[in-house]
Scaffold this motif. Structure first.
Motif, mmCIF file in Angstrom:
data_model
loop_
_atom_site.group_PDB
_atom_site.id
_atom_site.type_symbol
_atom_site.label_atom_id
_atom_site.label_comp_id
_atom_site.label_asym_id
_atom_site.label_seq_id
_atom_site.Cartn_x
_atom_site.Cartn_y
_atom_site.Cartn_z
ATOM 1 N N ALA A 1 0.838 -1.198 0.000
ATOM 2 C CA ALA A 1 0.000 0.000 0.000
ATOM 3 C C ALA A 1 0.873 1.248 0.000
ATOM 4 O O ALA A 1 0.633 2.201 -0.760
ATOM 5 C CB ALA A 1 -0.928 -0.016 1.214
ATOM 6 N N GLY A 2 1.917 1.245 0.828
ATOM 7 C CA GLY A 2 2.838 2.370 0.879
ATOM 8 C C GLY A 2 3.505 2.596 -0.469
ATOM 9 O O GLY A 2 3.570 3.709 -0.979
ATOM 10 N N GLY A 3 3.973 1.485 -1.062
ATOM 11 C CA GLY A 3 4.652 1.564 -2.349
ATOM 12 C C GLY A 3 3.749 2.137 -3.426
ATOM 13 O O GLY A 3 4.141 3.026 -4.195
ATOM 14 N N LEU A 4 2.500 1.659 -3.464
ATOM 15 C CA LEU A 4 1.557 2.132 -4.474
ATOM 16 C C LEU A 4 1.279 3.626 -4.316
ATOM 17 O O LEU A 4 1.267 4.371 -5.298
ATOM 18 C CB LEU A 4 0.240 1.348 -4.370
ATOM 19 N N MET A 5 1.068 4.044 -3.061
ATOM 20 C CA MET A 5 0.805 5.464 -2.821
ATOM 21 C C MET A 5 1.973 6.310 -3.318
ATOM 22 O O MET A 5 1.791 7.331 -3.961
ATOM 23 C CB MET A 5 0.605 5.702 -1.325
ATOM 24 N N LYS A 6 3.170 5.861 -2.997
ATOM 25 C CA LYS A 6 4.377 6.599 -3.408
ATOM 26 C C LYS A 6 4.431 6.691 -4.931
ATOM 27 O O LYS A 6 4.713 7.733 -5.507
ATOM 28 C CB LYS A 6 5.605 5.867 -2.868
ATOM 29 N N TYR A 7 4.105 5.576 -5.577
ATOM 30 C CA TYR A 7 4.160 5.506 -7.032
ATOM 31 C C TYR A 7 3.170 6.487 -7.665
ATOM 32 O O TYR A 7 3.515 7.283 -8.533
ATOM 33 C CB TYR A 7 3.867 4.073 -7.465
ATOM 34 N N PHE A 8 1.928 6.472 -7.170
ATOM 35 C CA PHE A 8 0.916 7.360 -7.752
ATOM 36 C C PHE A 8 1.237 8.816 -7.462
ATOM 37 O O PHE A 8 1.039 9.686 -8.307
ATOM 38 C CB PHE A 8 -0.475 6.993 -7.236
ATOM 39 N N ASP A 9 1.751 9.088 -6.259
ATOM 40 C CA ASP A 9 2.131 10.462 -5.919
ATOM 41 C C ASP A 9 3.209 10.981 -6.847
ATOM 42 O O ASP A 9 3.202 12.139 -7.263
ATOM 43 C CB ASP A 9 2.638 10.524 -4.463
ATOM 44 N N SER A 10 4.158 10.088 -7.181
ATOM 45 C CA SER A 10 5.272 10.542 -8.010
ATOM 46 C C SER A 10 4.809 10.778 -9.444
ATOM 47 O O SER A 10 5.335 11.627 -10.157
ATOM 48 C CB SER A 10 6.405 9.513 -7.988
ATOM 49 N N LYS A 11 3.799 10.032 -9.881
ATOM 50 C CA LYS A 11 3.268 10.238 -11.229
ATOM 51 C C LYS A 11 2.501 11.549 -11.313
ATOM 52 O O LYS A 11 2.521 12.240 -12.313
ATOM 53 C CB LYS A 11 2.323 9.074 -11.603
ATOM 54 N N ASP B 1 -3.667 29.274 10.492
ATOM 55 C CA ASP B 1 -2.622 29.010 9.514
ATOM 56 C C ASP B 1 -2.137 27.561 9.567
ATOM 57 O O ASP B 1 -0.939 27.274 9.602
ATOM 58 C CB ASP B 1 -1.440 29.976 9.732
ATOM 59 N N LEU B 2 -3.066 26.637 9.646
ATOM 60 C CA LEU B 2 -2.712 25.223 9.663
ATOM 61 C C LEU B 2 -3.109 24.606 8.325
ATOM 62 O O LEU B 2 -4.284 24.373 8.066
ATOM 63 C CB LEU B 2 -3.468 24.496 10.777
ATOM 64 N N ALA B 3 -2.106 24.365 7.517
ATOM 65 C CA ALA B 3 -2.412 23.819 6.192
ATOM 66 C C ALA B 3 -2.948 22.403 6.332
ATOM 67 O O ALA B 3 -2.490 21.644 7.168
ATOM 68 C CB ALA B 3 -1.144 23.798 5.355
ATOM 69 N N PRO B 4 -3.980 22.054 5.525
ATOM 70 C CA PRO B 4 -4.428 20.653 5.523
ATOM 71 C C PRO B 4 -3.320 19.780 4.938
ATOM 72 O O PRO B 4 -2.392 20.291 4.312
ATOM 73 C CB PRO B 4 -5.657 20.680 4.626
ATOM 74 N N ASP B 5 -3.446 18.480 5.154
ATOM 75 C CA ASP B 5 -2.387 17.587 4.672
ATOM 76 C C ASP B 5 -2.291 17.677 3.171
ATOM 77 O O ASP B 5 -3.126 17.142 2.459
ATOM 78 C CB ASP B 5 -2.702 16.137 5.073
ATOM 79 N N GLN B 6 -1.227 18.352 2.720
ATOM 80 C CA GLN B 6 -1.096 18.444 1.269
ATOM 81 C C GLN B 6 -0.218 17.335 0.762
ATOM 82 O O GLN B 6 -0.380 16.845 -0.334
ATOM 83 C CB GLN B 6 -0.501 19.793 0.895
ATOM 84 N N GLU B 7 0.727 16.918 1.584
ATOM 85 C CA GLU B 7 1.509 15.773 1.158
ATOM 86 C C GLU B 7 1.458 14.700 2.224
ATOM 87 O O GLU B 7 1.149 14.960 3.369
ATOM 88 C CB GLU B 7 2.954 16.169 0.862
ATOM 89 N N ARG B 8 1.779 13.554 1.755
ATOM 90 C CA ARG B 8 1.771 12.424 2.651
ATOM 91 C C ARG B 8 2.956 12.483 3.603
ATOM 92 O O ARG B 8 4.059 12.827 3.211
ATOM 93 C CB ARG B 8 1.879 11.158 1.824
ATOM 94 N N GLY C 1 4.483 2.403 10.416
ATOM 95 C CA GLY C 1 5.367 3.481 10.873
ATOM 96 C C GLY C 1 6.667 3.496 10.102
ATOM 97 O O GLY C 1 7.089 4.538 9.576
ATOM 98 N N ILE C 2 7.275 2.326 9.974
ATOM 99 C CA ILE C 2 8.552 2.230 9.263
ATOM 100 C C ILE C 2 8.360 2.565 7.790
ATOM 101 O O ILE C 2 9.073 3.396 7.212
ATOM 102 C CB ILE C 2 9.157 0.823 9.424
ATOM 103 N N THR C 3 7.342 1.934 7.175
ATOM 104 C CA THR C 3 7.082 2.180 5.758
ATOM 105 C C THR C 3 6.828 3.667 5.509
ATOM 106 O O THR C 3 7.393 4.267 4.584
ATOM 107 C CB THR C 3 5.838 1.382 5.292
ATOM 108 N N GLY C 4 5.974 4.253 6.338
ATOM 109 C CA GLY C 4 5.625 5.660 6.177
ATOM 110 C C GLY C 4 6.840 6.562 6.329
ATOM 111 O O GLY C 4 7.056 7.488 5.523
ATOM 112 N N PHE C 5 7.647 6.272 7.324
ATOM 113 C CA PHE C 5 8.799 7.121 7.572
ATOM 114 C C PHE C 5 9.803 7.024 6.431
ATOM 115 O O PHE C 5 10.317 8.032 5.946
ATOM 116 C CB PHE C 5 9.466 6.726 8.896
ATOM 117 N N VAL C 6 10.065 5.823 5.970
ATOM 118 C CA VAL C 6 11.033 5.625 4.887
ATOM 119 C C VAL C 6 10.526 6.267 3.595
ATOM 120 O O VAL C 6 11.260 6.959 2.896
ATOM 121 C CB VAL C 6 11.312 4.122 4.672
ATOM 122 N N LEU C 7 9.245 6.070 3.289
ATOM 123 C CA LEU C 7 8.729 6.520 1.992
ATOM 124 C C LEU C 7 8.330 7.993 1.994
ATOM 125 O O LEU C 7 8.500 8.686 0.995
ATOM 126 C CB LEU C 7 7.525 5.674 1.577
#
Lengths: 305, 318
Positions: free
Chosen positions: B32-42, B93-100, B174-180
């Motif tokens: 799931a982490g990998g896929l999210m990263k992939y789509f975000d990068s596209k 001045d709290l931006a919503p989550d714009q990036e993962r 946690g690990i996946t999220g932090f690394v990616l």
């Protein structure tokens, strides 16, 4: 000899149907006690009640004085049992199976496990998975498992089921050894008469949930007297002659029947021969358990007919 | 007792399927982490002026609100909540989550709890029923332990397994999220909740732990139910089937019922989602946190009364 297992007027009803009817008997330490009956007579049901797997409708079962229902933990501590098949965890090795049992019973050491394994001769296969074991090996592992905690009573339901003749002999000798050397009370059930006769000291015969009879297998040893059949030409005369010498004889289809001590046999022969009677044969009639079993169960059947 | 649990633990882990479950859960989170990263990068998220966007959104929401006075009260509440939170963001001045970030990934990873829960249900469904089908219940119950102790040790082992599964999901995510995705800007790492018509800031880590705990609740109730069915009916298939069906469909069915009938609030699934009291609107009006907790305790007690009552009394004739 102390009685280890005691059944007092045990009755089991399932949905109104009486499966076990007013069963009472005791088993002593150091004896192999057989539990004989046709299939469906209630052997397994009784054994299940003795180990607390099923409830007792009325009556009581005690093991070393502790009631199996009221004092389960104390009573069952003295029992090792295999009910029907030796059920084991197939995905564990033999050794891991024994560890499962050893872990939850106090005082079972590693040495004790090794001892039990050696006792049943499984040392070289004990670290293999149980699914690779033959039925005989499972049976032996089951026995090792039920003996781990040095129980006072060993209960085996059809222990020779599915074993080859060598395996049967092995189990038989082993059980006799346990009873004699370790003073265990061993209870075995079976529907095979010959088998039981060779293995047991006493046999309870049950039929349709009722205790028909408890027999000592080695009658002769206890009484010294044996039943003889004497084939003689003039039976009436022979009986009369013997009566004069205070020896009781009865007529039999093949001659006359007498109950004698071994030392009386020459006397009897002397009396008959001196009176010119012709003796063709003199032999001991050993009634096998099978005869007794059939006799008893047939009597019952006739009585109920 | 501890020894009994140890025995159960050994049996759970010596079955190959258990390890497979663990690996599947870990792989699932990775994937799931990998896929999210992939789509975000596209398709990198556009960096726009978020304040303007939120203002526009609020304008829309308010217009909607005026038109929907006939709608369900919960829908209206939801819109009000969105508006309030958006306004709070603009003001502070709290931006919503714009990036993962690792935090958003962890928050989203609560979805995996159901997936992990599926496996816990399988273990719970088998832990009693298998002993019956293997016949090993006979050796287990002629050991010097009363039956309720044997059953309790099994239930506690299931609990341990469940906790372990949750820990695995949390740590892997946690690990996946932090690394990616990295840890994101510290200032933005707060959670905004809408409580009693007001917006409050909450600590994100605390919020995550709470989210995990609350999301686990419905799965936990189903695990308990599967355990009960396993003990009562000695059938792992039935226990798995029914529990998994409810895991997948329970919420939907309850929502449908709740729209029509008031009594739906007494059903198990109307109450398992305690998040509704923190972050949203109760399913049926008038439901409170205390009500739900009481209902859950009642269900819990019923499951265990059935499981223990029947298991300790029954004749074992396998």
């Amino acid at each position: 000899m102390d009685s280890v297992v005691e059944l007092k007027q045990v009755t089991k009803k399932i949905r109104g149907k009486t499966i076990i009817d007013d069963l009472s008997f005791t088993v002593q330490e150091g004896e192999v006690f057989g539990f004989l009956g046709p299939n469906g007579a209630g052997k397994t049901t009784t054994i299940r009640m003795m180990v607390g797997l099923i409830n007792i409708t009325s009556g009581e079962i005690t093991i070393c004085g502790n009631s199996i229902t009221k004092d389960f933990e104390k009573a069952i501590k003295q029992v090792g049992a295999i009910v029907e098949n030796p059920e084991l965890y197939k995905f564990l090795t033999g050794y891991q199976n024994l560890q499962q049992a050893a872990r939850i019973i106090k005082g079972v050491t590693k040495e004790r496990i090794d001892e039990a394994v050696a006792l049943v001769g499984l040392s070289d296969r004990i670290h293999d998975k149980v699914k690779t074991y033959s039925l005989g090996m499972r049976q032996r592992l089951g026995i090792a498992q039920s003996l781990l905690h040095n129980p006072k009573v060993l209960i085996l339901d059809e222990p020779t089921n599915g074993l080859d003749p060598a395996g049967i002999r092995e189990i038989r000798d082993y059980l006799r050894k346990l009873a004699q050397e370790k003073k265990l009370a061993v209870i075995v059930s079976s529907h095979l008469l010959a088998e039981m006769e060779m293995m047991c000291d006493r046999i309870a015969i049950i039929q349709k949930g009722k205790l028909i009879n408890v027999q000592s297998v080695r009658n002769e040893v206890e009484t010294d007297k044996k039943t003889y059949l004497c084939d003689v030409n003039n039976r009436k005369q022979a009986i009369a002659l013997l009566a004069k010498h205070h020896i009781q004889a009865t007529e039999h289809t093949e001659g006359i029947q007498l109950l004698l001590e071994t030392t009386q046999v020459p006397d009897v022969l002397k009396i008959l021969l001196q009176n010119d009677l012709l003796v063709f044969e003199m032999k001991v009639i050993k009634k096998s358990l099978e005869d007794r079993f059939l006799e008893i169960t047939q009597e019952e059947a006739i009585m109920h007919a | 007792m501890l020894k009994l649990i140890q025995n159960e633990w050994v049996k759970i882990w010596k079955q190959k399927s258990t390890l497979l479950m663990m690996v599947l859960v870990i792989l699932m989170v990775f994937a799931a982490g990998g896929l999210m990263k992939y789509f975000d990068s596209k398709e990198p998220p556009a960096k726009s002026d978020w304040k303007q966007e939120l203002q526009a959104e609020n304008k829309n929401l308010k217009q909607n609100l005026e038109q929907m006075d006939m709608a369900a009260p919960s829908a209206i509440e939801y819109q009000k909540k969105q508006i309030a939170i958006n306004e709070y963001r603009i003001k502070h001045d709290l931006a919503p989550d714009q990036e993962r970030t690792v935090w958003t990934f962890l928050r989203d990873s609560t979805d995996f709890i159901s997936f992990a829960g599926l496996f816990v249900i399988i273990v719970a469904a088998g832990i009693v029923a298998h002993e019956f089908s293997w016949g090993t219940i006979k050796i287990l119950l002629i050991k010097p332990y009363k039956r309720w102790k044997v059953l309790l040790s099994k239930y506690l082992s299931v609990n341990l397994f469940f906790l372990l599964m949750l820990a695995v999901v949390f740590v892997t995510a946690g690990i996946t999220g932090f690394v990616l995705f990295g840890s994101g800007e510290a200032a933005n790492n707060v959670h905004l909740a809408y409580v009693d018509g007001k917006v409050v800031e909450q600590n994100l880590f605390f919020y995550l732990v709470k989210t995990y705990a609350l999301n686990s609740l419905s799965v936990y109730m189903l695990v308990t139910m599967a355990f009960m069915i396993s003990a009562v009916f000695r059938n792992s298939g039935l226990a798995i089937g029914l529990s998994v069906f409810l895991l997948l469909m329970g919420g939907t069915i309850t929502n449908l019922l709740a729209a029509k009938f008031d009594w739906a609030k007494y059903s198990l699934f109307a109450n398992t989602n305690l998040m509704q009291y923190f972050d949203g609107i109760p399913l049926v009006e008038g439901m409170t946190m205390t009500f739900s907790i009481t209902m859950l305790l009642i269900y819990f007690a019923i499951f265990h009364l059935l499981a223990f009552g029947i298991f300790t009394k029954r004749d074992i004739s396998v």
